[in-house]
Design a protein around this motif. Sequence first.
Motif, mmCIF file in Angstrom:
data_model
loop_
_atom_site.group_PDB
_atom_site.id
_atom_site.type_symbol
_atom_site.label_atom_id
_atom_site.label_comp_id
_atom_site.label_asym_id
_atom_site.label_seq_id
_atom_site.Cartn_x
_atom_site.Cartn_y
_atom_site.Cartn_z
ATOM 1 N N HIS A 41 0.857 -1.186 0.000
ATOM 2 C CA HIS A 41 0.000 0.000 0.000
ATOM 3 C C HIS A 41 0.891 1.233 0.000
ATOM 4 C CE1 HIS A 41 -3.572 -2.437 0.845
ATOM 5 N NE2 HIS A 41 -2.804 -3.104 1.706
ATOM 6 N N VAL A 42 0.514 2.248 -0.758
ATOM 7 C CA VAL A 42 1.297 3.477 -0.890
ATOM 8 C C VAL A 42 0.444 4.663 -0.477
ATOM 9 C CG1 VAL A 42 2.581 4.979 -2.471
ATOM 10 C CG2 VAL A 42 2.648 2.478 -2.773
ATOM 11 N N ALA A 62 15.902 8.658 -4.635
ATOM 12 C CA ALA A 62 14.992 8.313 -3.543
ATOM 13 C C ALA A 62 15.770 7.601 -2.429
ATOM 14 C CB ALA A 62 13.864 7.433 -4.045
ATOM 15 N N HIS A 63 15.289 7.767 -1.206
ATOM 16 C CA HIS A 63 15.957 7.155 -0.052
ATOM 17 C C HIS A 63 14.923 6.492 0.836
ATOM 18 C CE1 HIS A 63 18.717 6.524 3.268
ATOM 19 N NE2 HIS A 63 17.865 7.130 4.079
ATOM 20 N N ALA A 64 15.167 5.226 1.169
ATOM 21 C CA ALA A 64 14.310 4.481 2.089
ATOM 22 C C ALA A 64 14.864 4.579 3.497
ATOM 23 C CB ALA A 64 14.224 3.023 1.658
ATOM 24 N N SER A 108 4.890 6.938 1.818
ATOM 25 C CA SER A 108 5.098 5.818 2.733
ATOM 26 C C SER A 108 4.610 4.559 2.031
ATOM 27 C CB SER A 108 4.371 6.032 4.058
ATOM 28 O OG SER A 108 2.983 6.111 3.855
ATOM 29 N N ILE A 109 5.363 3.494 2.193
ATOM 30 C CA ILE A 109 5.023 2.217 1.567
ATOM 31 C C ILE A 109 4.876 1.185 2.669
ATOM 32 C CG2 ILE A 109 5.779 0.400 -0.012
ATOM 33 C CD1 ILE A 109 7.314 2.496 -1.562
ATOM 34 N N THR A 162 6.128 -0.421 7.652
ATOM 35 C CA THR A 162 5.946 0.756 6.810
ATOM 36 C C THR A 162 7.282 1.464 6.608
ATOM 37 O OG1 THR A 162 3.658 1.072 7.521
ATOM 38 C CG2 THR A 162 4.776 2.977 6.559
ATOM 39 N N TRP A 163 7.616 1.695 5.351
ATOM 40 C CA TRP A 163 8.833 2.400 4.955
ATOM 41 C C TRP A 163 8.491 3.861 4.652
ATOM 42 C CZ3 TRP A 163 8.533 -2.735 4.541
ATOM 43 C CH2 TRP A 163 9.689 -3.525 4.548
ATOM 44 N N SER A 164 9.328 4.789 5.079
ATOM 45 C CA SER A 164 9.208 6.183 4.663
ATOM 46 C C SER A 164 10.211 6.421 3.535
ATOM 47 C CB SER A 164 9.498 7.135 5.827
ATOM 48 O OG SER A 164 8.505 7.029 6.817
ATOM 49 N N ILE A 165 9.698 6.886 2.415
ATOM 50 C CA ILE A 165 10.525 7.075 1.233
ATOM 51 C C ILE A 165 10.622 8.568 0.926
ATOM 52 C CG2 ILE A 165 10.897 6.441 -1.177
ATOM 53 C CD1 ILE A 165 10.779 4.066 0.808
ATOM 54 N N THR A 166 11.832 9.088 0.939
ATOM 55 C CA THR A 166 12.063 10.476 0.536
ATOM 56 C C THR A 166 12.267 10.503 -0.969
ATOM 57 O OG1 THR A 166 13.150 10.918 2.655
ATOM 58 C CG2 THR A 166 13.497 12.515 0.887
#
Length: 805
Positions: free
Chosen positions: A728-729, A760-762, A737-738, A776-780
């Motif tokens: 889910h995004v 991009a950075h995880a 957030s993924i 949940t990953w935060s992706i910049t």
Amino acid sequence: MLNRHPLSSGWTGRLAAGGPAAPDARLEQFPATVPGSVHADLQAAGIIPDPFDGDNEHALRWIGDADWSFRTTFDAPATGFDRTDLVLEGVDTVARVVLNGQELARTENMHRTYRLPVALRDTGNVLEVHITSPRRFGAERRDSFGKRPSAFSDVAPFIRKMACDFGWDWGPDLATSGLWRPVAIENWSTARIASARPIVTIDGETGVVDLVLDVERVGERGDLAVRVGVGDLVVDAALASDADSTVVRVEVPSVERWWPRGLGEQSLYPVAVTLLADGQPLDEWSSRIGFREIVVEQPEDPDGDGSAFRLVVNGEPLFVRGVNWIPDSSLVATVTREQYATRLRQATELGANLIRVWGGGCFGTDDFYEECDEQGLLVWQDFLFACAAYPEEGPYAAEIEAEARDNIARIMPHPSLALWNGNNENVWFWFIHDWETVLEGKTWGEKYYFDLLPSLVAELDPQRFYLAGSPYSGARDRQPNDPARGVVHSWIPGDYREYREIAPRFVSEFGFQGPPSRALFDSVVHEADPQPFSPGVVQRQKAVYGTERIEDVLRVHLGIPTDFDEWYWLAELNQARAVGFGIDYFRSLSPWCRGTVVWQLNDCWPVISWSVLDSGGRWKLAAYAMRRAFADRVATVQVVDGQARASFGNEAREAWVGAARVERWTASGRVSESSVDVAVDPHDTQWVDLGSVGLDEFVVVTAGGIRATALGGVDLDFPDAPAEFEVHVQPSSDGVSITVRAASLLRDTCLAVGALDADAHADRNLVTLLPGETETWSITTRHPERFTAESARGVVRTARAATTR
């Protein structure tokens, strides 16, 4: 008052001799940057391509074989002073300095400052710096002094220039030239501050600064006054006409201490020194200091068979979580304060509390050490000798002393500086490569490491610890890489599980190779069908048999796929596994072992290397493994001969008390679940036996949000079920957030977000999810529109054996 006028504009460069068979006419004059380097100037002028791209390293080799000249014209910046000096803070490297047609000096040391008295015209002064090919000079000096052993370039030990400029097992052979640090005119009268060295101690809650001041005089000698300010306190002192040095003491009550990151604040106090004559200021010097006590303890074991090596800061034991630093670009003059700040901030984000400035590069700039002060990174500073025998003859030895004096005095005010180290691996090589026989009586640098450098540190920076070399076991006649004593380098020839064959007291180098981010790799390797040993990829591997070793370990653990994309992913995972395993093992030996310094933090160009950050500053998977293993509290699971043990390490100030859940899984599902009590004092480790474990089992230990895993065998013994998960995004303030929800066991789950946005950075990776768990990953990212549920699903990677062996 001393007047400083930078000479930073109006410079041009030209090819003086050598160069390509059909030289470009633009080489006769091109704009030059000071500080700078000829490679960067030529690229900026469009004369050469990017030296880091493709095979340009070899195509541009002629630059290091050529002589270059740099020139500027300037007017006298001021009049009415007793003395005018030309100050060259960094000349790379062997040069003639000519002003208005008169030779002022010859330089042959990249690592020191030259101050030259000059007489200027009112207008139209012409300054020229004629630089000799570093390769030719090094070869001539080698032939004059006699060839000596060197792990890499055979000319590097004979010229006081960054050794890695001539190539290393991670760096290109570019052999730069230029004015790599500032050039200025300084006007002064009566006297100037030659050096100011604040020797800082703590007496109870009182900070004591003994400011050692050296002055240079011109003209008639008279009495001088000195004003020293530390914070809000000011102390005045006199300097008699027959004296050129003095010590001024300032006592600061109730000082706030400077701490390494994670232990407290980085309290910094401004220090200002003013030199006066008849009440008028002549010169000023300023810096910032910190009040802290750093002790390097080396107690002998009770049985006399070993000795520890440990750092204690402000009375508190420190487990060193360090990283080795190489120049952040092969074109080192191009590295900015912002770049230093970013790279060092990344080190702290990864959990590091110490950075070792390695001896094959260069001393850091003032910006570098100021950033370490502010960010709470202790500095282990090598003197600049690495992996070679160095001559001790004539002018070379004099250059070493001048270089060391310059840099000890410049760097010592910084509270981040923890210790000085004499060399990298040279004493070790004397033992293991039989230099006593090979050298046939020629010098190799011994007097530097055991006589000159320790005496200079004792004279100029008496509060700092001096280590003769890395590795070192505490005595000249003792094998330097003895795990039971001092500091070791742990370079193993095979599987990273071989780290367990020694129990070191402190590890100052260890690591494993992996490729850079795929985006960086693709930007410099221009092949339609790259393969591990295709020409374009080989250009990115500087270590002899480096890729073969990556594959040797892949073959044991994961297998070797024929698909290059899969190979690349598994090579990244392989490095992360090796780095994490090494740190975990060494930390599990605490308090016996009290430090690990990973080789290496950064890269100087796009390359397959031991770094955890690539040269673009992107995190490799190994960076995530290092951050987990560098946390204050860690858990590990180790399987040896079919027996599993868990360790719980605690570097927090409070005891760790709780319970850990222990699970065993096979590819078919969970086999068992139990719990163990966790009770670990600060700076200690607790071990728990978990019993026998099968090759096809996977052990998971979870305690207080910390998870450790281990296979009973290797990935090839564990037939993972097909990965099943939902994705889910959601948009976020700085990207997306993924969320991944696992329907099956997902080992070492990673999001390869660079495939959707190179920058991009995880915020996390290498996450093991059990069935039913969610992460949940935060992706910049600056391109959130590229991240959909479908595209994000395509970048989810999990650990599993290769599809083709």
